[in-house]
Design an enzyme around this catalytic site. Structure first.
Site, PDB file in Angstrom:
ATOM      1  CD  GLU D  27      14.947  18.595 -17.792  1.00  0.00           C
ATOM      2  OE1 GLU D  27      15.182  19.387 -16.875  1.00  0.00           O
ATOM      3  OE2 GLU D  27      15.834  18.144 -18.553  1.00  0.00           O
ATOM      4  CB  SER D  57      16.964  13.100 -21.081  1.00  0.00           C
ATOM      5  OG  SER D  57      16.634  12.168 -20.082  1.00  0.00           O
ATOM      6  CD  GLU D  58      18.914  18.780 -19.353  1.00  0.00           C
ATOM      7  OE1 GLU D  58      19.637  17.755 -19.328  1.00  0.00           O
ATOM      8  OE2 GLU D  58      18.351  19.216 -18.339  1.00  0.00           O
ATOM      9  CG  PHE D  81      17.748  27.010 -15.225  1.00  0.00           C
ATOM     10  CD1 PHE D  81      17.949  28.272 -14.659  1.00  0.00           C
ATOM     11  CD2 PHE D  81      16.916  26.120 -14.573  1.00  0.00           C
ATOM     12  CE1 PHE D  81      17.313  28.626 -13.468  1.00  0.00           C
ATOM     13  CE2 PHE D  81      16.286  26.469 -13.386  1.00  0.00           C
ATOM     14  CZ  PHE D  81      16.485  27.727 -12.833  1.00  0.00           C
ATOM     15  CG  ASP D  83      22.466  28.532 -16.896  1.00  0.00           C
ATOM     16  OD1 ASP D  83      23.395  29.199 -16.435  1.00  0.00           O
ATOM     17  OD2 ASP D  83      21.282  28.930 -16.909  1.00  0.00           O
ATOM     18  CG  PHE D  86      27.444  24.231 -23.937  1.00  0.00           C
ATOM     19  CD1 PHE D  86      28.075  24.018 -25.155  1.00  0.00           C
ATOM     20  CD2 PHE D  86      27.571  25.466 -23.329  1.00  0.00           C
ATOM     21  CE1 PHE D  86      28.815  25.020 -25.760  1.00  0.00           C
ATOM     22  CE2 PHE D  86      28.308  26.486 -23.930  1.00  0.00           C
ATOM     23  CZ  PHE D  86      28.931  26.261 -25.141  1.00  0.00           C
ATOM     24  CG  HIS D 127      20.848  26.997 -12.108  1.00  0.00           C
ATOM     25  ND1 HIS D 127      21.934  26.234 -11.779  1.00  0.00           N
ATOM     26  CD2 HIS D 127      19.805  26.129 -12.189  1.00  0.00           C
ATOM     27  CE1 HIS D 127      21.568  24.966 -11.639  1.00  0.00           C
ATOM     28  NE2 HIS D 127      20.288  24.868 -11.882  1.00  0.00           N
TER      29      HIS D 127
HETATM   30  C1  LIG Z   1      21.272  19.308 -16.330  1.00  0.00           C
HETATM   31  C2  LIG Z   1      20.189  19.795 -15.453  1.00  0.00           C
HETATM   32  N1  LIG Z   1      18.922  19.684 -15.864  1.00  0.00           N
HETATM   33  C3  LIG Z   1      17.931  20.161 -15.099  1.00  0.00           C
HETATM   34  C4  LIG Z   1      18.184  20.751 -13.892  1.00  0.00           C
HETATM   35  C5  LIG Z   1      17.063  21.370 -13.075  1.00  0.00           C
HETATM   36  N2  LIG Z   1      16.788  20.557 -11.905  1.00  0.00           N
HETATM   37  C6  LIG Z   1      17.352  20.836 -10.713  1.00  0.00           C
HETATM   38  S1  LIG Z   1      16.964  19.702  -9.559  1.00  0.00           S
HETATM   39  C7  LIG Z   1      16.012  18.850 -10.648  1.00  0.00           C
HETATM   40  C8  LIG Z   1      15.325  17.607 -10.210  1.00  0.00           C
HETATM   41  C9  LIG Z   1      16.317  16.595  -9.799  1.00  0.00           C
HETATM   42  O1  LIG Z   1      15.666  15.439  -9.400  1.00  0.00           O
HETATM   43  P1  LIG Z   1      16.437  14.305  -8.611  1.00  0.00           P
HETATM   44  O2  LIG Z   1      17.668  13.954  -9.353  1.00  0.00           O
HETATM   45  O3  LIG Z   1      15.492  13.224  -8.344  1.00  0.00           O
HETATM   46  O4  LIG Z   1      16.907  15.000  -7.282  1.00  0.00           O
HETATM   47  P2  LIG Z   1      15.972  15.607  -6.148  1.00  0.00           P
HETATM   48  O5  LIG Z   1      15.703  17.004  -6.538  1.00  0.00           O
HETATM   49  O6  LIG Z   1      14.762  14.772  -6.047  1.00  0.00           O
HETATM   50  O7  LIG Z   1      16.804  15.549  -4.927  1.00  0.00           O
HETATM   51  C10 LIG Z   1      16.011  19.445 -11.890  1.00  0.00           C
HETATM   52  C11 LIG Z   1      15.260  18.966 -13.059  1.00  0.00           C
HETATM   53  C12 LIG Z   1      19.530  20.841 -13.504  1.00  0.00           C
HETATM   54  N3  LIG Z   1      19.898  21.424 -12.373  1.00  0.00           N
HETATM   55  N4  LIG Z   1      20.503  20.340 -14.296  1.00  0.00           N
END
Ligand SMILES: Cc1ncc(C[n+]2csc(CCOP(=O)(O)OP(=O)(O)O)c2C)c(N)n1
Ligand SMILES: Cc1ncc(C[n+]2csc(CCOP(=O)(O)OP(=O)(O)O)c2C)c(N)n1
Ligand SMILES: [Mg+2]
Ligand SMILES: [Mg+2]
Lengths: 310, 337, 310, 337
Positions: D27, D57-58, D81, D83, D86, D127
């Site tokens: 990502e 999409s982990e 992360f 975290d 899982f 995190h």
């Molecule tokens: C399961 C998971 N994968 C990755 C992340 C890291 N992460 C935090 S916010 C984010 C982007 C999220 O994008 P979106 O859903 O469009 O929300 P926005 O930040 O644009 O409000 C990511 C990849 C996370 N918190 N949880």
């Protein structure tokens, strides 16, 4: 930082409901904006550590959506970008400062921090997507006990990448649960534009599961509130799960300083700042008075929070 | 005596009758099918509104259960094969197990996830594992396993109604059909439980040996194999091996371990688990036992027995060579004398 | 069991490709049917332990789909109900018996058993849904190296409950990968009818991700082959991922004896047995000759497998 | 010396230049962003076709990586992360780790999943974890952790190009910015590695103490804290504690343990990990160390140090009290004298 701090109950912003005036809505929008801008300042000066995700530019979604719920019973499940949702829900700005500062007076005693908030029927978690089935289960609980409550869960467009979202869509639709999925489509997930993350039409996804889906292309707070009221009412009336897609734009960085979007795109977006629109319907005196009042509240909350010893 | 399956099934029936907050969900759990292993048989007929058959969505099953639990219900979710538990791993660890603590103890997440584990049925690499070890040591998550010497229905009730935190409830597929045992000839049964570690440890001590020749630790589906080994070792070899069976796998029931170690002064301690012992349940028990043993100025030899460190093959003979049974236990114990 | 066993290479069924005659197709269909019926017999007599999922009634999907691929390069990823897919892919009936019997001469040395098969470009796994991203990754590898190969992955309708399927749909569509998702829609997942598992329209799901989707409502092997050929060709030609939904019906139990479906539904379904249709286009002499020949092959394979010492 | 981040980043660059089979996915890994922790910076500019930014999409990231690996590529996936690991747990354990063995060794799944772990950054309960312990002990799955005393880039190359099995590569967030260390004053550094356990263990022994006062085991992000504690204990307390740092966390490098135990005859063995030690990495190391120690007729006291058995709070002070640092290690060691 040495301004006198008055005793008494923690500073709260006034919340909005369906009947709130444009002035009240603007006050809340402005409060959220000011609060989050101050967070970015606190980070840049090293007072705050960790991370934070601000909703600069998306405040109208928070206020619009949350003003449409029935706070007496409805549930809000928020995500990583949840300060706006939280403040719209309860206005507890001082206790949110305390939480993010890691102090024991915070809404979760400093344990949760920015992404892990709880108060009354408000919950949030920082794992993308995983909250969607949880909110779906809450809706099931409310349906089972006939409480009439609706669960509203926020997800970003990028979070549509997580498979568990579709597991929840399917179950919510199969069991006709009173849940509203609010997709805040701000065109990005962290640094990645939607085109690199989302194949096909966003609205087609919930619809493929038989979920009644509304799209709100306006960033005006009352338009969002109107759409959300329809969704919440339909869910409450037994219409099964609803999806509301709010097209919006994040004016600030994803978290602290990590913005790699083109400068021109950003500066154009600032011209369309929904807070400008919300302010424009007020006369200048009213707007300025609101800003002074809310500015003082935010400042007071911040000072009290910063001065709290633990 | 009822079988383990009957005991759990009856426990579910009784709980649902007793407490309207109990809701059951899982794949294929409706009558007449009643679940892949028939554990939920009869429930959907008796409580049609509170038994929910789900799509094949293990993550959402646990997520929905968390939502139910947060809102005051007492969900019991079934994961058809424990092997699929990793699909719900994030829900268990980053949602269910975290909410209470990270929300500053303002919420509770009382949910149970039942998961049938274990091999010896020829189900092959993805349907025979005992992966509970990977869910031990998660703050906020309990792992509990019934067995034939305990009261599986009562244990499930305790997990569902008396524990306010998420519990992964590990059932042994091969024990489903076995009758419960309340007595073992020539041995005295004691139950250890306390406030901090409420899920009981059962201690079986040989009546005729003050200090036995050894102490064996196990849980769940290993109990029949350990009992068989212990009987053989006593009858045929004259070796008295006591047996401690934990049902609380995580958090570790440290107080139970202390009490057992203080009572049983054997110089040999054996640990048996069905999964590969590497990074397994027994490593933690061993660490705590040796700490207590050496803390009391004694010394002991520790022997761990587990399955081969490979996946579990489908073929009968191959599988039998992979998973530890009474014969392996006997051989390893005899090696020590 | 004491019939004489001839030495030589393991018994194989003749495979089919796009040009195969109706007779050849019937021979393969019949062989799969006979093979699986014998498995159920071996279970009921206790010779076989463990579990098995037969595709009785769904053989035309296996033969139709697999006959459309290019065996020189294409990949097949199969699921729990994979004997038909496997036999259609390679015809290795004796080595499949050996595998299911847990003997070392089996295609995976007896380690994998019924649900975990591998040979050449054929793979299977017994975890629902998880194979879909794996097959998607394989398609990516083939695309990266420009091999022109297509990956075909089988999933049941019930498996649409698994979130990871949608993660794979999204990625396959975003990256325009040469993968064909074949959904065998037999109306049930284990004991559960689709209506209790699937909200909305099945075809809408892949389509929501921008995946070109075909539905085949016929259970005739040539119709399925024709649809699949279109999907495989489109994927190979750079048309991105394709979905083929085959409506079918499982005539046997989910695994061994666990059938709780209404007797009448079952007996009506047997009247529509696709093997009958496949047989009906042949004259009786041809059909009977095929059945004798294939019957002898299956028997020989079974005897050799049962007599194999390890 | 480069930092850990630079070393890993350069390792990735070098690998991609060396071997066209290497593909990176994860990502937000494209330039100019270059990943949440900037580990992949520059890669997408240098190798645009082999650096793939994915949706969030982990599970599918790891699934796709398995597919790539099965078809001859050498994918390196990033989980933003650790975290979130899982979410890919089923893909790791029931797919990637199983294929080779259950397909009778006819396929290989050479993939690497990089996962930044650890606390001390104020990122809060979801995190900040070190959940690698839950992925140890899975047959067919390797868990490897770089550290400042080793060669993180070389280790990653070894995991990617020399190991034919899936590897979870545990990076410490707080070590990213730390420079590598090749020497420690007053101590001799030895590297232990062999065919069976190829990922090296680094042994640091005090030059001036034949048998040191203690031996400490750790890995990954604990190294700086252990080094600090060791320096203080030596300088201020006159206690010589040797240090063994494993990089192969699973399967357990039994041969390394044997060699270290045979060389270092300390009567005190300390184990330090950042996660709660309950069912942690150290339980297995302890079990194997005590086996070797007692097998050679000696005895030792074993002390395990880990984080609090709670989630990790966001607040700075709260977090500092949850995660073990040099001060905690020093205190626990001094307790033993
Ligand atoms: C399961 C998971 N994968 C990755 C992340 C890291 N992460 C935090 S916010 C984010 C982007 C999220 O994008 P979106 O859903 O469009 O929300 P926005 O930040 O644009 O409000 C990511 C990849 C996370 N918190 N949880
Ligand atoms: C992850 C996972 N969950 C549950 C199962 C148990 N299971 C095996 S087959 C099956 C039903 C699958 O239904 P469907 O996808 O429609 O395929 P069909 O059996 O009808 O061919 C289930 C639930 C499994 N193997 N994997
Ligand atoms: Mg977004
Ligand atoms: Mg089906």
């Amino acid at each position: 930082m040495s301004a006198p701090v008055t005793a008494g109950s923690p500073v709260r912003l006034a919340r909005c409901d369906r009947a709130s005036s444009a002035a009240d809505r603007y006050a809340l929008l402005f409060g959220i904006r000011l609060f989050e801008q101050s967070l970015l300042d606190l980070f840049s000066t090293g007072v705050l550590a960790g991370t934070t995700h601000t909703c600069l530019g998306q405040e109208t979604v928070a206020v619009g959506v949350v003003s449409a719920i029935d706070r007496a019973c409805d549930i809000v499940f928020s995500n990583h970008r949840g300060h706006g949702h939280f403040l719209a829900y309860c206005g507890e700005v001082e206790r949110l400062y305390l939480e993010i500062l890691g102090k024991t007076g915070g809404v979760c005693g400093g344990r949760g921090g920015s992404q892990h908030l709880f108060l009354d029927n408000f919950y949030s978690n920082g794992i993308q997507g995983g909250i969607v089935p949880v909110a779906t289960g809450m809706a099931l609980a409310e349906k089972q006990r006939g409480s009439g409550a609706v669960a509203v869960v926020f997800l970003g467009d990028g979070t549509l990448g997580e498979g568990v979202v579709y597991e929840a869509f399917n179950i919510a639709a199969l069991w006709q649960l009173p849940v509203v999925f609010v997709i805040e489509h701000n065109g990005y997930a962290q640094s990645t534009p939607s085109a690199l993350q989302i194949a096909g039409e966003v609205a087609a996804r919930p619809r493929a599961f038989g979920i009644s889906t509304r799209e709100c292309r306006s960033t005006a707070v009352d338009e969002i509130a109107r759409h959300c009221a329809q969704a919440v009412d339909a869910a409450r009336a037994g219409g099964g799960p609803q999806c509301l897609i709010c097209y919006t734009y994040r004016l600030g960085p994803h978290s602290k300083g990590d913005d790699t979007r083109p400068g021109q795109e950003l500066s154009e977006a600032w011209l369309r700042d929904p807070l400008k629109t919300a302010r424009a319907v007020l006369d200048e005196t009213t707007a300025a008075a609101i800003e002074r009042r809310v500015g003082a509240e935010i400042l007071a909350a911040r000072i009290r929070a910063l001065e709290a010893t633990a | 005596m009822p079988t383990v399956l009957e005991a759990i099934n009856q426990g579910l029936h009784a709980m649902m009758a007793e407490d309207a907050r109990v809701v059951i969900l899982g794949e294929d759990i409706l009558d007449p099918y009643g679940g892949a292993f028939k554990v939920t048989r009869g429930l959907s007929s008796a409580f049609p509104d509170r038994v929910l058959t789900t799509p094949i969505s293990e993550a959402a099953i646990v997520g929905v259960a968390s939502g139910l639990a947060l809102r005051g219900l007492r969900p019991v979710a079934e994961i058809m094969f424990g092997d699929f538990l990793f699909l719900a791993g994030d829900q268990l660890t980053n949602h269910a197990a975290k909410f209470q603590w990270m929300f500053n103890d303002q919420v509770r997440v009382p949910l149970v996830v039942r998961a049938p584990m274990g091999a010896r049925r020829g189900y092959g690499p993805t349907h025979s594992q005992s992966i509970e070890k990977h869910f031990m040591g998660v703050p906020g998550l309990w792992v509990v396993a019934p067995h034939i010497l305990g009261d599986p229905g009562g244990l499930l009730r305790q997990a569902t109604l008396e524990c306010d935190a998420p519990v992964v409830f590990i059932e042994s597929k091969t024990c489903y059909g076995r009758p419960l045992i309340s007595e073992v000839a020539g041995m005295t049964v004691t139950e250890i439980a306390d406030h901090v570690s409420p899920f009981p440890t059962v201690l079986l001590r040989h009546d005729r040996a003050a200090d036995a020749d050894g102490l064996m630790w196990c849980y769940g589906g290993m109990v029949p194999h350990c009992l068989e080994a212990i009987r053989h070792l006593f009858d045929a070899e004259g070796l008295a091996i006591d047996l401690a069976v934990t049902s609380q796998l995580s958090p570790v029931p440290a107080s139970h371990i202390a009490r057992v170690v203080d009572e049983c002064h054997s110089a040999l301690v054996v640990y048996a688990e069905e999964a590969s012992a590497e990074h397994g349940w027994s490593a933690e028990i061993l660490a705590q036992v040796q700490d207590r043993v050496s803390g009391s100025g004694r010394a002991a030899r520790h022997v761990r027995i587990g399955g081969a460190h490979t996946p579990i093959p489908s073929g009968r003979a191959l599988e039998a060579a992979t998973v530890p049974g009474a014969r392996d236990i006997i051989a390893r114990v005899l090696d020590c004398f």
